[in-house]
Design a protein around this motif. Structure first.
Motif: not given
Length: 118
Positions: A38, A40, A87, A89-90, A113, A115
């Motif tokens: 991942r 971010a 955290e 999210t990436a 994605q 989120t």
């Protein structure tokens, strides 16, 4: 031509779950080590989970929450993500790799994605 196509990303609230899938084609899938990475915004791409030769590795930040699995008959690798946090999210990328005559051969998907809202 080798293709890795991810799916399953989206928007989820903190504490929720998502299941990512990566469908592979154009390669002998069973011969490859596979994993999920991942990236971010503003950060380097990092390993999330990988499986190689029967050994599974997880980033410390996802241990106990994420599970990687593969179904060779369907040329697919999955990432079950539970108890998601903001955290997490990436953009999540699927990876397949193996050495060929000592030279690493790597394939990447286009990314999906994820989120997580607080």
């Amino acid at each position: 031509q080798v293709q890795l196509v991810e799916s399953g990303g989206g928007l989820v609230q903190a504490g929720g779950s998502l299941r990512l899938s990566c469908a592979a084609s154009g390669l002998n899938f069973g011969l490859y080590d596979v994993g999920w990475y991942r990236q971010a915004p503003g950060k380097q791409r990092e390993l999330v989970a990988a499986t190689a030769g029967g050994t599974t590795t997880y980033a410390d930040s996802v241990k106990g929450r994420f599970t990687i699995s593969r179904l060779n008959a369907k040329y697919t690798v999955y990432l079950q993500m539970n108890s998601l946090k903001p955290e997490d999210t990436a953009v999540y990328y699927c990876h397949a790799g193996r050495p060929v005559f000592g030279v690493p051969v790597d394939y990447w998907g286009q990314g999906t994605q994820v989120t997580v809202s607080s």
